[in-house]
Design a protein around this motif. Sequence first.
Motif, PDB file in Angstrom:
ATOM      1  N   GLY A  17       0.792  -1.233   0.000  1.00  0.00           N
ATOM      2  CA  GLY A  17       0.000   0.000   0.000  1.00  0.00           C
ATOM      3  C   GLY A  17       0.817   1.272   0.000  1.00  0.00           C
ATOM      4  O   GLY A  17       0.284   2.360   0.205  1.00  0.00           O
ATOM      5  N   SER A  42       3.710  -3.512  -9.206  1.00  0.00           N
ATOM      6  CA  SER A  42       2.810  -3.537  -8.060  1.00  0.00           C
ATOM      7  C   SER A  42       2.785  -4.925  -7.433  1.00  0.00           C
ATOM      8  O   SER A  42       2.993  -5.926  -8.124  1.00  0.00           O
ATOM      9  CB  SER A  42       1.392  -3.159  -8.515  1.00  0.00           C
ATOM     10  OG  SER A  42       0.479  -3.228  -7.444  1.00  0.00           O
ATOM     11  N   ASP A  77      -4.228  -4.171  -9.929  1.00  0.00           N
ATOM     12  CA  ASP A  77      -4.813  -2.833  -9.879  1.00  0.00           C
ATOM     13  C   ASP A  77      -4.854  -2.292 -11.300  1.00  0.00           C
ATOM     14  O   ASP A  77      -4.517  -3.000 -12.248  1.00  0.00           O
ATOM     15  CB  ASP A  77      -3.984  -1.911  -8.971  1.00  0.00           C
ATOM     16  CG  ASP A  77      -4.822  -0.816  -8.316  1.00  0.00           C
ATOM     17  OD1 ASP A  77      -5.811  -0.363  -8.920  1.00  0.00           O
ATOM     18  OD2 ASP A  77      -4.466  -0.415  -7.188  1.00  0.00           O
ATOM     19  N   SER A 117      -6.489   1.032  -5.466  1.00  0.00           N
ATOM     20  CA  SER A 117      -5.944   1.442  -4.169  1.00  0.00           C
ATOM     21  C   SER A 117      -5.917   2.952  -3.978  1.00  0.00           C
ATOM     22  O   SER A 117      -5.556   3.435  -2.907  1.00  0.00           O
ATOM     23  CB  SER A 117      -4.539   0.868  -3.981  1.00  0.00           C
ATOM     24  OG  SER A 117      -3.716   1.237  -5.067  1.00  0.00           O
TER      25      SER A 117
END
Length: 124
Positions: free
Chosen positions: A49, A72, A76, A114
């Motif tokens: 995150g 990542s 996402d 996110s």
Amino acid sequence: MRRVLVLCLLLSGCGPLSETHHRPGNSHQVATAAPSPGAPHADIAIAGGRVSPPSGWLEVRKGETVSLTVTSDVTDELHVHGYDVEAALTPGKPITVTIKADMTGVFEVETHGSKLVLIQLAVR
């Protein structure tokens, strides 16, 4: 009145796609290959995150080609505002987005799922 404005902003999301997204042969590419040597470039990682390096600015001159490589740790979607470039992020698989910086301004690069701001692209 204020509640109506906030509601409208929340419902609008990222807004409609521009013409560049609908025209074949536009100047935006999504690839897994390395960027061109000497071109403006940023390597960005998302893990736990958090964005690394922390979100900042990448300044480029109008007309330059800029590449962003993003890796990542979760699935996402990457979105470059203004240029309407979107790319799927797959865990552990770097993706390079190449954009011809043909519009001046400041353009946010974010993730949709996110809601992380990865970088601000400043085209002068």
